[in-house]
Design a protein around this motif. Structure first.
Motif, short mmCIF file in Angstrom:
data_model
loop_
_atom_site.label_atom_id
_atom_site.label_comp_id
_atom_site.label_asym_id
_atom_site.label_seq_id
_atom_site.Cartn_x
_atom_site.Cartn_y
_atom_site.Cartn_z
N PRO A 94 6.59 14.13 -18.42
CA PRO A 94 7.98 13.66 -18.52
C PRO A 94 8.06 12.22 -19.05
O PRO A 94 8.50 11.32 -18.35
CB PRO A 94 8.49 13.79 -17.08
N THR A 95 7.64 12.06 -20.30
CA THR A 95 7.68 10.73 -20.91
C THR A 95 8.82 10.65 -21.92
O THR A 95 8.94 9.69 -22.66
CB THR A 95 6.36 10.41 -21.64
N THR B 60 3.57 4.46 -15.56
CA THR B 60 4.20 3.50 -16.48
C THR B 60 5.03 4.22 -17.54
O THR B 60 5.90 3.63 -18.14
CB THR B 60 3.15 2.61 -17.18
N ARG B 61 4.74 5.50 -17.79
CA ARG B 61 5.41 6.18 -18.90
C ARG B 61 6.31 7.33 -18.47
O ARG B 61 7.14 7.80 -19.24
CB ARG B 61 4.37 6.68 -19.90
N CYS B 62 6.13 7.83 -17.23
CA CYS B 62 6.90 8.99 -16.80
C CYS B 62 8.13 8.56 -16.02
O CYS B 62 8.09 7.60 -15.27
CB CYS B 62 6.02 9.90 -15.94
N LYS B 63 9.22 9.31 -16.22
CA LYS B 63 10.47 8.96 -15.51
C LYS B 63 11.08 10.22 -14.90
O LYS B 63 11.11 11.28 -15.53
CB LYS B 63 11.47 8.36 -16.50
N PRO B 64 11.62 10.09 -13.66
CA PRO B 64 12.21 11.25 -12.99
C PRO B 64 13.33 11.90 -13.80
O PRO B 64 13.49 13.12 -13.77
CB PRO B 64 12.77 10.67 -11.68
N GLU B 65 14.10 11.09 -14.55
CA GLU B 65 15.21 11.72 -15.29
C GLU B 65 14.69 12.65 -16.40
O GLU B 65 15.36 13.61 -16.77
CB GLU B 65 16.19 10.69 -15.86
N PHE B 66 13.48 12.37 -16.89
CA PHE B 66 12.92 13.28 -17.90
C PHE B 66 12.49 14.60 -17.26
O PHE B 66 12.53 15.64 -17.89
CB PHE B 66 11.76 12.63 -18.64
N GLU B 67 12.06 14.51 -16.00
CA GLU B 67 11.71 15.75 -15.29
C GLU B 67 12.96 16.62 -15.14
O GLU B 67 12.93 17.83 -15.40
CB GLU B 67 11.13 15.40 -13.92
N THR B 68 14.06 16.02 -14.73
CA THR B 68 15.32 16.76 -14.61
C THR B 68 15.69 17.35 -15.96
O THR B 68 16.14 18.51 -16.05
CB THR B 68 16.45 15.80 -14.15
N GLY B 69 15.50 16.57 -17.00
CA GLY B 69 15.81 17.04 -18.36
C GLY B 69 14.98 18.26 -18.74
O GLY B 69 15.48 19.19 -19.37
N LEU C 112 15.94 18.72 -27.54
CA LEU C 112 16.68 19.95 -27.22
C LEU C 112 18.05 19.59 -26.68
O LEU C 112 19.04 20.29 -26.91
CB LEU C 112 15.90 20.79 -26.21
N GLN C 113 18.11 18.48 -25.96
CA GLN C 113 19.39 18.02 -25.42
C GLN C 113 20.38 17.80 -26.57
O GLN C 113 21.53 18.22 -26.50
CB GLN C 113 19.18 16.70 -24.67
N SER C 114 19.91 17.17 -27.62
CA SER C 114 20.82 16.89 -28.72
C SER C 114 21.19 18.18 -29.47
O SER C 114 22.33 18.35 -29.90
CB SER C 114 20.23 15.79 -29.61
N LEU C 115 20.24 19.12 -29.58
CA LEU C 115 20.59 20.41 -30.21
C LEU C 115 21.68 21.09 -29.40
O LEU C 115 22.64 21.66 -29.94
CB LEU C 115 19.36 21.34 -30.25
N ARG C 116 21.53 21.00 -28.09
CA ARG C 116 22.51 21.64 -27.19
C ARG C 116 23.87 20.97 -27.37
O ARG C 116 24.89 21.64 -27.45
CB ARG C 116 22.01 21.48 -25.76
N GLU C 117 23.85 19.64 -27.42
CA GLU C 117 25.12 18.92 -27.55
C GLU C 117 25.78 19.17 -28.90
O GLU C 117 27.00 19.08 -29.03
CB GLU C 117 24.89 17.41 -27.32
N ARG C 118 24.95 19.48 -29.89
CA ARG C 118 25.52 19.84 -31.20
C ARG C 118 26.07 21.26 -31.20
O ARG C 118 26.53 21.75 -32.24
CB ARG C 118 24.44 19.74 -32.28
N GLY C 119 25.91 21.94 -30.06
CA GLY C 119 26.48 23.27 -29.94
C GLY C 119 25.55 24.38 -30.41
O GLY C 119 25.97 25.50 -30.65
N MET C 120 24.26 24.11 -30.53
CA MET C 120 23.34 25.16 -30.95
C MET C 120 23.22 26.20 -29.84
O MET C 120 23.16 25.87 -28.66
CB MET C 120 21.96 24.57 -31.25
#
Ligand code: GLU
Length: 284
Positions: free
Chosen positions: A12-13, A48-57, A265-273
């Motif tokens: 999750p980086t 140093t590189r991993c973040k919990p919000e990326f795990e949720t993502g 993938l988040q941005s593809l989703r937001e673009r309505g794919m």
């Protein structure tokens, strides 16, 4: 039925991109076709590189793609003591030595998976007196796995038989029974005193713990397999079957990577794919 167990093991980086979708879909499809299990493992040993919000993502993205998981999600940062235990076992068998290279050099060699060619460093142990002085001076160090000692521990015969079955293909089309060449990675760093355990230990430990029968991942990790097979042999863990798949490349022929800002993938989703459209684009 658990004759076939595979996993998707992202770090999750950052947010996932099409390359991760391809990997996850390849593993999930294989598991479902075999009536087997598809596990999700969050490889977040590098704080140093991993973040919990990326795990949720990651969870959101897999849900969006329609990839259901079997069993609980394994988060590696919750199990650091288990990986430290593996390092301890190898150390007590005399297979490791201390390396006092700079902090940066060691950090670069730890935590994240080595996508692409490995650093084949084999600095070798320091002479005892020198080591004692460095330790007394409080110099930080890392533990490296000595190939010479590993070979002596296994014996020449077992060493020569180290191998894995590749059902996909390596970057040069390698397939079938592949003799393992752990020397291509050198004496790998397995742990750093104050920054935990390296990727190779965590990955092999968890694959063994979960009875992973098939490791399905991009062929940029093909080279990493050689040293992972050695760790499996030293620890008495089974070697899974490997299916490395080709990587998705960008327009300039380079591997899609988070650091190059590949579209997420988040941005593809937001673009309505529609996820079905992405699956089709990736050949599923
Ligand atoms: N966590 C690794 C990565 O982000 C993958 C490890 C594996 O599949 O063995 O590439």
């Amino acid at each position: 039925m658990a004759d076939f167990v595979t996993r998707f093991a992202p770090s999750p980086t950052g947010r996932l991109h099409r390359g991760h979708a391809l990997s996850a879909l390849t593993a999930w499809t294989a598991a479902r076709a075999a009536g087997g299990r598809f596990l999700l493992r969050i490889e977040d040993i590098d704080p140093t590189r991993c973040k919990p919000e990326f795990e949720t993502g990651i969870l959101d993205d897999l849900d969006w793609l329609g990839l259901d998981r079997d069993g609980p999600v394994r988060r590696q940062s919750d199990h650091l003591h288990e990986y430290a235990g593996v390092v301890d076992v190898l150390d007590r068998r005399g297979l490791l030595y201390r390396c006092f290279r700079t902090r940066r050099e060691i950090l670069d060699a730890i935590g994240d998976a080595p996508h692409g060619p490995a650093d084949a460093a084999r600095p070798g142990p320091h002479p005892a007196e020198e080591e004692a002085a460095l330790l007394a001076g409080g110099r930080p160090f890392a533990w490296r796995l000595s190939l010479d000692r590993a070979r002596a521990a296994l014996g020449d015969r077992a060493w020569a038989q180290l191998s894995f079955v590749e059902e996909g293909a390596g970057p040069d089309g390698e397939r079938g029974l592949i003799p393992a060449r752990p020397e291509t990675a050198g004496d790998v760093v397995l742990a750093r005193k104050d920054a935990g355990t390296a990727y190779h230990v965590a990955v092999t430990h968890d694959d063994a713990l979960h009875g992973v029968t098939h490791v399905i991942r991009g062929h940029d990790l093909f080279e990493a397999t050689h040293v992972q097979v050695l760790i499996q042999a030293l620890m008495g863990w089974p070697t899974p079957v490997y299916r490395h798949h080709p990587l998705l490349l960008d327009a300039s022929g380079r591997r899609l990577a988070k650091r190059d800002k590949a579209e997420t993938l988040q941005s593809l989703r937001e673009r309505g794919m529609d996820p079905a459209q992405l699956r089709a684009e990736l050949g599923f």
